[in-house]
Design a protein around this motif. Structure first.
Motif, short mmCIF file in Angstrom:
data_model
loop_
_atom_site.label_atom_id
_atom_site.label_comp_id
_atom_site.label_asym_id
_atom_site.label_seq_id
_atom_site.Cartn_x
_atom_site.Cartn_y
_atom_site.Cartn_z
N SER A 22 0.84 -1.19 0.00
CA SER A 22 0.00 0.00 0.00
C SER A 22 0.87 1.23 0.00
O SER A 22 2.08 1.16 0.21
CB SER A 22 -0.91 0.01 1.23
OG SER A 22 -0.15 0.12 2.41
N ALA A 23 0.26 2.39 -0.21
CA ALA A 23 1.03 3.63 -0.31
C ALA A 23 1.84 3.88 0.95
O ALA A 23 2.95 4.41 0.90
CB ALA A 23 0.09 4.79 -0.59
N SER A 24 1.29 3.51 2.11
CA SER A 24 1.99 3.77 3.36
C SER A 24 3.23 2.92 3.52
O SER A 24 4.08 3.19 4.36
CB SER A 24 1.04 3.53 4.55
OG SER A 24 0.62 2.17 4.55
N ASP A 25 3.34 1.82 2.72
CA ASP A 25 4.51 0.95 2.79
C ASP A 25 5.65 1.45 1.91
O ASP A 25 6.72 0.85 1.88
CB ASP A 25 4.13 -0.47 2.35
CG ASP A 25 3.06 -1.07 3.23
OD1 ASP A 25 3.12 -0.85 4.44
OD2 ASP A 25 2.16 -1.75 2.69
N ASN A 26 5.42 2.52 1.19
CA ASN A 26 6.40 3.02 0.23
C ASN A 26 7.48 3.81 0.98
O ASN A 26 7.26 4.95 1.37
CB ASN A 26 5.68 3.90 -0.79
CG ASN A 26 6.61 4.40 -1.88
OD1 ASN A 26 7.82 4.14 -1.87
ND2 ASN A 26 6.05 5.12 -2.83
N ILE A 27 8.67 3.22 1.14
CA ILE A 27 9.71 3.89 1.92
C ILE A 27 10.28 5.11 1.19
O ILE A 27 10.96 5.94 1.80
CB ILE A 27 10.86 2.92 2.28
CG1 ILE A 27 11.66 2.53 1.04
CG2 ILE A 27 10.34 1.70 3.01
CD1 ILE A 27 12.97 1.84 1.36
N LEU A 28 10.00 5.22 -0.11
CA LEU A 28 10.51 6.35 -0.89
C LEU A 28 9.47 7.46 -1.05
O LEU A 28 9.70 8.43 -1.77
CB LEU A 28 10.97 5.89 -2.27
CG LEU A 28 12.08 4.83 -2.32
CD1 LEU A 28 12.42 4.48 -3.75
CD2 LEU A 28 13.32 5.29 -1.56
N GLU A 29 8.34 7.33 -0.35
CA GLU A 29 7.26 8.29 -0.53
C GLU A 29 7.70 9.71 -0.19
O GLU A 29 7.31 10.67 -0.86
CB GLU A 29 6.07 7.89 0.35
CG GLU A 29 4.85 8.77 0.17
CD GLU A 29 3.67 8.27 0.99
OE1 GLU A 29 2.54 8.71 0.70
OE2 GLU A 29 3.87 7.45 1.89
N ASN A 30 8.51 9.87 0.82
CA ASN A 30 8.99 11.20 1.24
C ASN A 30 10.50 11.33 1.02
O ASN A 30 11.20 11.96 1.83
CB ASN A 30 8.63 11.45 2.70
CG ASN A 30 7.13 11.43 2.94
OD1 ASN A 30 6.38 12.10 2.23
ND2 ASN A 30 6.70 10.66 3.93
N LEU A 31 10.97 10.78 -0.05
CA LEU A 31 12.41 10.80 -0.35
C LEU A 31 12.94 12.23 -0.49
O LEU A 31 12.34 13.07 -1.15
CB LEU A 31 12.67 10.03 -1.64
CG LEU A 31 14.12 10.06 -2.17
CD1 LEU A 31 15.03 9.24 -1.27
CD2 LEU A 31 14.18 9.55 -3.60
N THR A 32 14.07 12.48 0.13
CA THR A 32 14.81 13.72 -0.09
C THR A 32 16.23 13.34 -0.51
O THR A 32 16.71 12.24 -0.23
CB THR A 32 14.88 14.57 1.19
OG1 THR A 32 15.55 13.83 2.23
CG2 THR A 32 13.49 14.95 1.66
N TYR A 33 16.89 14.27 -1.19
CA TYR A 33 18.26 13.98 -1.60
C TYR A 33 19.02 15.27 -1.86
O TYR A 33 18.45 16.31 -2.16
CB TYR A 33 18.30 13.08 -2.84
CG TYR A 33 17.60 13.65 -4.05
CD1 TYR A 33 18.28 14.46 -4.96
CD2 TYR A 33 16.26 13.38 -4.30
CE1 TYR A 33 17.65 14.98 -6.08
CE2 TYR A 33 15.62 13.89 -5.42
CZ TYR A 33 16.32 14.69 -6.30
OH TYR A 33 15.68 15.20 -7.39
N SER A 34 20.32 15.17 -1.72
CA SER A 34 21.23 16.27 -2.07
C SER A 34 22.26 15.74 -3.04
O SER A 34 22.52 14.53 -3.08
CB SER A 34 21.91 16.85 -0.82
OG SER A 34 22.68 15.85 -0.16
N ILE A 35 22.85 16.63 -3.83
CA ILE A 35 23.80 16.22 -4.86
C ILE A 35 25.09 17.01 -4.73
O ILE A 35 25.06 18.24 -4.62
CB ILE A 35 23.22 16.44 -6.27
CG1 ILE A 35 21.84 15.82 -6.40
CG2 ILE A 35 24.16 15.86 -7.33
CD1 ILE A 35 21.15 16.16 -7.71
N ASP A 36 26.20 16.30 -4.72
CA ASP A 36 27.52 16.92 -4.78
C ASP A 36 28.22 16.45 -6.06
O ASP A 36 28.11 15.27 -6.42
CB ASP A 36 28.37 16.55 -3.57
CG ASP A 36 27.83 17.11 -2.27
OD1 ASP A 36 27.53 18.32 -2.25
OD2 ASP A 36 27.69 16.35 -1.30
N THR A 37 28.92 17.34 -6.73
CA THR A 37 29.69 16.97 -7.91
C THR A 37 31.17 17.12 -7.60
O THR A 37 31.62 18.20 -7.20
CB THR A 37 29.31 17.84 -9.12
OG1 THR A 37 27.92 17.70 -9.39
CG2 THR A 37 30.10 17.43 -10.35
#
Length: 378
Positions: A22-37
């Motif tokens: 179900s939608a509540s099982d989605n561990i990536l639902e509130n995904l955040t990320y930062s990027i370094d080059t």
């Protein structure tokens, strides 16, 4: 000598979340990320990265990155701890230690050695360029294989971590009605093959145009990779995956219940056309549908990840480089536990891998070798 045993069964598994996906099982639902080059310090050396990272590879411990220069036949070794060029290894395209002229698949081995496989040569080489062992076999040399595509066995070929077994796929340009995994004992020159029916639809999504010396081809493909002492066989055209455990000689087909994207590309196309406009019309039937990348292993989280890509149409097909990017997450047992779209990412990840819980992807920074490093939060 070791004999290859017959495979007794194929297990089909539907991978799902432990609580019903179900939608509540989605561990990536509130995904955040930062990027370094970050750029690689190459000192006084110049690495020609004009070909991109398609021939690159990393060590099993993810501490070294190997960039192959097709023009010079060299491997630049990058220390991923310091991001410095640590060595350059020279190989030969001709002579007794030849690796051939064709673009090779390169697999790092233990003790500073490499497995090279191309359409012209297959073998194990030291980092000094010396051929230690030839693994170049014609189909007719392998007893029990029952496949004759002609030429040498080289398509997608890889060697097992213990270096005792070769694995290869049937070439879609030679065999268009079946996809088979070939398992070969190079010492006894015996082998067998296993049909992979879930991969067969991939062969249908292929278009070729050839006229007056002009050739164009586009299609979906099947890939192999070793992860966690298992062989993953995946298609760019569907989410189903075969997992071959070579230690127990068992093959599992896993079907994933994706909700965010379609689980496969569907289209009826002409595989061979005689008009260039028809070529583009046929490829458009499938190229704008969601495709799937290979699996990635995050050792720190003990989870698998995989990307999905959906090409965004452009008025000029030659400028079609942007895609909608999707990220999928799986437990170690390959239960699907998360899926999301990366809304602020438009370009495909090139030769991605996980290191220390972060996603690394090759980038060209003003013609210098670099990496985009993603830190995920979820």
């Amino acid at each position: 000598m070791k004999k290859l045993l017959p495979l007794f069964s194929i297990i089909i598994i539907t991978a799902c979340s432990e609580n019903g996906n179900s939608a509540s099982d989605n561990i990536l639902e509130n995904l955040t990320y930062s990027i370094d080059t970050l750029l690689v310090d190459t000192g006084d050396e110049i690495i020609d990265i004009g070909q991109g990272a398609r021939l690159s590879s990393i060590s099993k411990d993810s501490k070294k990155y190997f960039y192959y220069d097709l023009k010079k036949a060299t491997i630049s070794e990058i220390d991923l701890q310091t991001l410095e060029l640590s060595d350059i290894y020279q190989f030969s395209k001709e002579g007794p230690n030849s690796i051939g002229f064709s673009p090779p698949r390169i697999q790092p081995l233990s003790n500073n050695r490499f497995f090279f496989a191309s359409s012209a040569n297959v073998g194990i080489y030291s980092n000094t360029g010396e051929k230690e062992k030839s693994l170049k076999f014609n189909f007719k040399e392998i007893e029990g294989l029952d496949i004759d595509e002609g030429g040498i066995i080289s398509y997608k070929v890889q060697i097992s971590p213990d270096e005792k077994t070769l694995y290869a796929l049937t070439n879609p340009y030679q065999t268009d009605s079946d996809v088979r995994l070939m398992i070969i004992d190079p010492d006894s020159k015996t082998g067998r093959s296993i049909s992979l029916p879930s991969m067969i639809p991939t062969l249908k999504l292929r278009v070729e145009f050839q006229k007056d010396g002009d050739f164009k081809g586009r299609g979906e493909g099947v890939s192999m990779e070793f992860l966690n002492d298992k062989l993953f066989i995946t298609s760019s055209a569907n989410s189903n995956s075969y997992i071959y455990d070579y230690q127990t000689d068992s093959l599992h087909l896993i079907e994933f219940p994706h909700q965010l994207v379609a689980t496969q590309k569907t289209a009826e196309v002409k595989n061979k056309v005689e008009d260039i406009d028809e070529f583009f019309a046929e490829t458009e039937k499938f190229k704008y549908q969601v495709g799937f990348g290979e699996f990635l292993w995050d050792k720190q989280r003990q989870q698998y990840f995989r990307f999905g890509y959906q090409l965004i149409p452009n008025e000029d097909p030659k400028l079609e480089k942007k895609s909608d990017i999707f990220l999928f997450a799986y437990y170690e047992n390959l239960n699907l536990i998360g899926e999301t779209q990366l809304n602020n990412v438009e370009y495909r990840f090139e030769a991605p891998f996980f290191k220390d819980g972060k996603l690394w992807s090759y980038v060209n920074v003003e013609d210098e070798l670099g990496f985009a490093i993603f830190t995920f939060g979820f």
